[in-house]
Design a protein around this motif. Structure first.
Motif, PDB file in Angstrom:
ATOM      1  N   UNK A  27      11.076  20.047  -4.504  1.00  0.00           N
ATOM      2  CA  UNK A  27      10.755  19.192  -3.476  1.00  0.00           C
ATOM      3  C   UNK A  27      11.912  18.838  -2.534  1.00  0.00           C
ATOM      4  N   UNK A  28      13.183  19.360  -2.797  1.00  0.00           N
ATOM      5  CA  UNK A  28      14.254  18.953  -2.223  1.00  0.00           C
ATOM      6  C   UNK A  28      14.592  19.581  -0.992  1.00  0.00           C
ATOM      7  N   UNK A  29      13.800  20.628  -0.695  1.00  0.00           N
ATOM      8  CA  UNK A  29      13.889  21.347   0.717  1.00  0.00           C
ATOM      9  C   UNK A  29      14.621  22.784   0.364  1.00  0.00           C
ATOM     10  N   UNK A  38      22.822  20.790   0.190  1.00  0.00           N
ATOM     11  CA  UNK A  38      22.071  20.322  -0.829  1.00  0.00           C
ATOM     12  C   UNK A  38      22.451  21.345  -1.847  1.00  0.00           C
ATOM     13  N   UNK A  39      22.565  22.758  -1.399  1.00  0.00           N
ATOM     14  CA  UNK A  39      22.646  23.833  -2.445  1.00  0.00           C
ATOM     15  C   UNK A  39      24.275  23.624  -3.022  1.00  0.00           C
ATOM     16  N   UNK A  45      12.598  19.003 -16.797  1.00  0.00           N
ATOM     17  CA  UNK A  45      11.791  19.004 -15.513  1.00  0.00           C
ATOM     18  C   UNK A  45      12.776  18.947 -14.135  1.00  0.00           C
ATOM     19  N   UNK A  46      13.834  19.278 -14.291  1.00  0.00           N
ATOM     20  CA  UNK A  46      14.708  19.278 -13.116  1.00  0.00           C
ATOM     21  C   UNK A  46      14.281  20.163 -12.196  1.00  0.00           C
ATOM     22  N   UNK A  96      19.942  16.228  -3.963  1.00  0.00           N
ATOM     23  CA  UNK A  96      18.608  16.292  -3.038  1.00  0.00           C
ATOM     24  C   UNK A  96      18.753  15.383  -1.953  1.00  0.00           C
ATOM     25  N   UNK A  97      19.602  14.459  -1.941  1.00  0.00           N
ATOM     26  CA  UNK A  97      19.858  13.523  -0.858  1.00  0.00           C
ATOM     27  C   UNK A  97      20.362  13.979   0.281  1.00  0.00           C
TER      28      UNK A  97
END
Length: 261
Positions: free
Chosen positions: A99-101, A15-16, A92-93, A7-8
């Protein structure tokens, strides 16, 4: 790399990609998944290739190839994808990664991509083994191509739908069994069934279209008159459109991001 690190990264595409790479590593590090979803399907597919040596008989070829397609799609993709989705939801991942975009579709696609690649790898292995064992090439490759990509679409949609009714990762071994057995059984029946009589009614069962298209690819009868005088390829094609739509609609309406209790 961890999922948090995925996510960073800076852009949705990166990110994907990072998430897909992470999921691949997690799958390969899980010994249970590696055996049940990687080694066992490959072993079965290779066994069937030798067990059903055709001697030029298209019916035996169709059975062998249908079994290979079914085991890669169900054990290699469907089971793995369902377990992955339920596990990430249970821990819960999935909810945190929203929220990672990444968009919801992008997140699900990145999560499931390694399972799809795994199934394609298995199919590539089977193709090589079939060539080595002397299996003749299909008379009409188009139905086989449609069977592969239509079948992959079917089981991805089914994995999303099955995750809705699977409360925990452990239960995924149970909730995926009905469709796995159905696809293996009805796929083989459809691969050897004649095109006339009541046999085309099998297309109402998920997975039957894969066997039917495989048979048509090997016999070259895709465009001959079938039920109601229509080309024989049309019923299985319709089934490969309808069933993913049914599973996909159910998943879109009922998919849950929070753990089930």
């Amino acid at each position: 790399m961890t999922i948090a690190m995925a996510a960073a990264t800076t852009t949705p595409t990166s990110r994907a990609l990072a998430l897909a790479i992470t999921e691949t590593r997690l799958i390969l590090r899980n010994k249970t998944v590696a055996v049940s979803s990687v080694l066992l399907p490959v072993a079965l597919g290779v066994f069937w290739s030798f067990q059903f040596e055709s001697g030029g008989d298209p019916a035996r070829q169709a059975v062998s190839i249908t079994l290979q397609l079914a085991v890669a799609m169900t054990m290699g993709l469907y089971l793995t994808a369902t377990q992955t989705l339920v596990t990430r939801r249970h821990t819960r991942v999935l909810k945190r990664m929203r929220t990672s975009g990444l968009s919801d579709r992008g997140l699900l696609a990145a999560t499931l991509a390694p399972s799809v690649v795994l199934a394609l790898f298995q199919l590539a292995v089977f193709a090589v083994v079939n060539v080595v064992t002397g299996t003749p090439l299909p008379s009409d490759p188009l139905p086989l191509v449609l069977a592969v990509f239509g079948g992959l679409t079917l089981v991805v949609a089914a994995a999303l739908a099955t995750s809705v009714v699977t409360p925990s990762p452990e239960r995924a071994q149970i909730t995926t069994l009905p469709l796995m057995f159905v696809m293996l059984g009805v796929g083989v029946v459809a691969a050897i069934a004649p095109a006339d009589g009541w046999w085309p009614a099998l297309m109402v069962v998920p997975g039957a279209a894969v066997g039917d298209l495989t048979q048509l690819a090997l016999t070259g009868g895709a465009w001959t008159a079938g039920a109601a005088g229509l080309p024989a390829i049309l019923p299985p094609l319709a089934a490969l459109v309808v069933w993913p739509a049914v599973f996909g609609t159910f998943a879109a309406r009922r998919f849950r991001w929070d753990p089930r209790h």
